[in-house]
Write a protein that holds these residues in place. Structure first.
Motif, PDB file in Angstrom:
ATOM      1  N   LYS A  19       0.801  -1.242   0.000  1.00  0.00           N
ATOM      2  CA  LYS A  19       0.000   0.000   0.000  1.00  0.00           C
ATOM      3  C   LYS A  19       0.829   1.286   0.000  1.00  0.00           C
ATOM      4  O   LYS A  19       0.411   2.274  -0.589  1.00  0.00           O
ATOM      5  CB  LYS A  19      -0.932   0.039   1.229  1.00  0.00           C
ATOM      6  CG  LYS A  19      -1.871  -1.123   1.330  1.00  0.00           C
ATOM      7  CD  LYS A  19      -2.995  -1.000   0.331  1.00  0.00           C
ATOM      8  CE  LYS A  19      -3.824  -2.263   0.314  1.00  0.00           C
ATOM      9  NZ  LYS A  19      -4.433  -2.550  -0.954  1.00  0.00           N
ATOM     10  N   LYS A  29       1.514   3.478  -3.082  1.00  0.00           N
ATOM     11  CA  LYS A  29       0.357   4.229  -3.591  1.00  0.00           C
ATOM     12  C   LYS A  29      -0.096   5.296  -2.589  1.00  0.00           C
ATOM     13  O   LYS A  29      -0.397   6.417  -2.954  1.00  0.00           O
ATOM     14  CB  LYS A  29      -0.834   3.276  -3.802  1.00  0.00           C
ATOM     15  CG  LYS A  29      -0.776   2.555  -5.130  1.00  0.00           C
ATOM     16  CD  LYS A  29      -2.102   1.874  -5.431  1.00  0.00           C
ATOM     17  CE  LYS A  29      -2.080   0.437  -4.923  1.00  0.00           C
ATOM     18  NZ  LYS A  29      -3.325  -0.251  -4.857  1.00  0.00           N
ATOM     19  N   PRO A  46       3.470   8.004  -1.606  1.00  0.00           N
ATOM     20  CA  PRO A  46       4.513   7.753  -2.610  1.00  0.00           C
ATOM     21  C   PRO A  46       5.841   8.442  -2.320  1.00  0.00           C
ATOM     22  O   PRO A  46       6.876   7.990  -2.796  1.00  0.00           O
ATOM     23  CB  PRO A  46       3.896   8.286  -3.912  1.00  0.00           C
ATOM     24  CG  PRO A  46       2.675   9.028  -3.537  1.00  0.00           C
ATOM     25  CD  PRO A  46       2.264   8.609  -2.173  1.00  0.00           C
ATOM     26  N   ASP A 101      -9.563  -1.049  -1.841  1.00  0.00           N
ATOM     27  CA  ASP A 101      -8.507  -0.189  -1.306  1.00  0.00           C
ATOM     28  C   ASP A 101      -9.020   0.847  -0.329  1.00  0.00           C
ATOM     29  O   ASP A 101      -8.462   1.037   0.739  1.00  0.00           O
ATOM     30  CB  ASP A 101      -7.787   0.528  -2.456  1.00  0.00           C
ATOM     31  CG  ASP A 101      -6.574  -0.271  -2.894  1.00  0.00           C
ATOM     32  OD1 ASP A 101      -6.058  -1.026  -2.054  1.00  0.00           O
ATOM     33  OD2 ASP A 101      -6.179  -0.155  -4.056  1.00  0.00           O
TER      34      ASP A 101
END
Ligand SMILES: CC(=O)N[C@H]1[C@@H](OP(=O)(O)OP(=O)(O)OC[C@H]2O[C@@H](n3ccc(=O)[nH]c3=O)[C@H](O)[C@@H]2O)O[C@H](CO)[C@@H](O)[C@@H]1O
Length: 347
Positions: A48, A51, A54, A242
């Motif tokens: 995770k 994303k 970042p 997500d």
């Protein structure tokens, strides 16, 4: 905006990772963040973080959790490995030169906290559960503050009750968003089914029975076994969602395990809930979590081995459906605000 350098660790499961993420997302609004995140090999945060955050510098650790019962001989080796690993971590943190550390539990946090302690850099802990994990128990003594999610959490020191930070959308959410989940219409009642961050076969089994007589309800079901539910037209399955929190404000109810972060969301979004605590949780903490939820929202608690399908069906049938044009108006979470107020290095 001021820049803040923060060492973060917390993960292994979503229950530990998401509160750390909620904290970081909140701070992003007010600071330029330089984050050094220590991740658990092969676990949720490794997937995770690229994303979600970042810009974070990341390091994956090999640390293994201690085996239960604790007197297992293999644990001597694991503690040795962990001490060795901590020495390497100390060097990295020293070079990074953070303002403070923020740790949300899981065995991965142990060597990082030990390094912080040796370097005398202030750190803060967050405990999501009513019964604390081993690492927080061991290291809360040296924390600047240990944030707790239940007023009565035992065994910890330097505690402040703040609640468990939850993720929330940064804008208003229209019920229409549910159409992205393959639902045919927004007029039917819609229920989310979620077995924590790892999924739950038990919840799959229970819901398979429930689905035999609930064609009148739409379900968004997170499961590792989509095949099994293919014959139910009203059940849309997903391996993982997500941003599950994005739909929580606009759905009508939830069937869920009672992991600490799931229940914090259930309370924040005021969700009608069928709670099925996992009995394997340390000191049965999911049952305590479920009871706390019941004090706050309309819910029933089911024993995973001795439940009544009919009582689940009745509960779901009695929930009111939100109108098709319903909007969840954005609101922020007080727990994360409370936490930041206690972090001196942020002032
Ligand atoms: C099996 C296990 O070790 N359970 C523990 C683990 O649970 P687990 O990792 O399941 O954590 P929680 O139930 O507390 O939280 C799950 C989180 O994952 C999110 N989510 C889940 C599925 C999905 O598809 N998308 C998504 O975003 C939920 O919205 C929630 O934010 O950590 C919790 C917090 O320390 C403990 O209370 C649990 O006992």
């Amino acid at each position: 905006m001021k820049t803040k350098k923060i060492v973060v660790a917390g993960g292994g499961t979503g229950g530990h990772y998401y509160p750390a993420l909620a904290f970081i997302k909140y701070l992003e609004q007010y600071y330029n963040l330089d984050i050094l995140y220590f991740m658990t090999k092969g676990r949720i945060e490794e997937k995770k973080i690229p994303k979600d955050i970042p810009y974070a510098k990341t390091i994956t650790l090999e640390t293994k959790g201690l085996l239960r019962p604790l007197y297992n001989l293999e644990n001597v080796k694991r503690i040795n490995d962990f001490l060795k690993e901590s020495r390497g971590i100390k060097k990295i943190i020293k070079e990074f030169n953070p303002d403070f550390g923020f740790f949300t539990g899981g065995y991965i946090t142990a060597p990082v906290i030990l390094a912080m302690k040796k370097l005398k850099i202030p750190y803060y802990l967050h405990e999501q559960n009513s019964i604390p994990g081993l690492v927080n128990k061991r290291f809360s003594k040296y924390s600047k503050k240990t944030f707790i999610s239940f007023k009565e959490t035992p065994y910890l020191q330097n505690t402040v009750y703040t609640g468990n930070p939850v993720r929330y959308p940064s804008k208003d959410i229209k019920r229409e968003i549910l159409l992205n989940y393959n639902l045919e219409d927004l007029y039917k009642k819609t229920i989310l089914v979620m077995g924590g961050s790892l999924g739950s076969e038990k919840i799959d089994d229970i819901m398979y029975e429930v689905y035999q007589s609930t064609e009148n309800i739409n379900f968004i079901h997170i499961t590792k076994d989509s095949e099994r539910f293919q014959s139910f037209k009203n059940v849309k399955t997903f391996d993982y969602i997500d941003n599950a929190y994005e739909i929580m404000g606009v759905i009508d109810g939830i069937v869920s395990r009672a992991g600490a972060t799931s229940i914090a969301e259930i309370i924040f979004y005021n969700l009608n809930s069928v709670l099925i605590p996992w009995k394997g949780a340390a000191e049965n903490h999911q049952m305590i979590n479920a009871k706390k939820t019941q004090e706050n929202v309309n819910s029933i608690i089911c024993d995973e081995d001795n439940y009544s399908t009919n009582s689940i069906i009745n509960f779901l049938n009695n929930i009111n459906s939100k109108p098709a044009d319903y909007i969840w108006y954005q609101k922020s979470d007080d727990s994360v605000k409370n936490i930041t107020n206690y972090i001196e290095e942020l002032n």
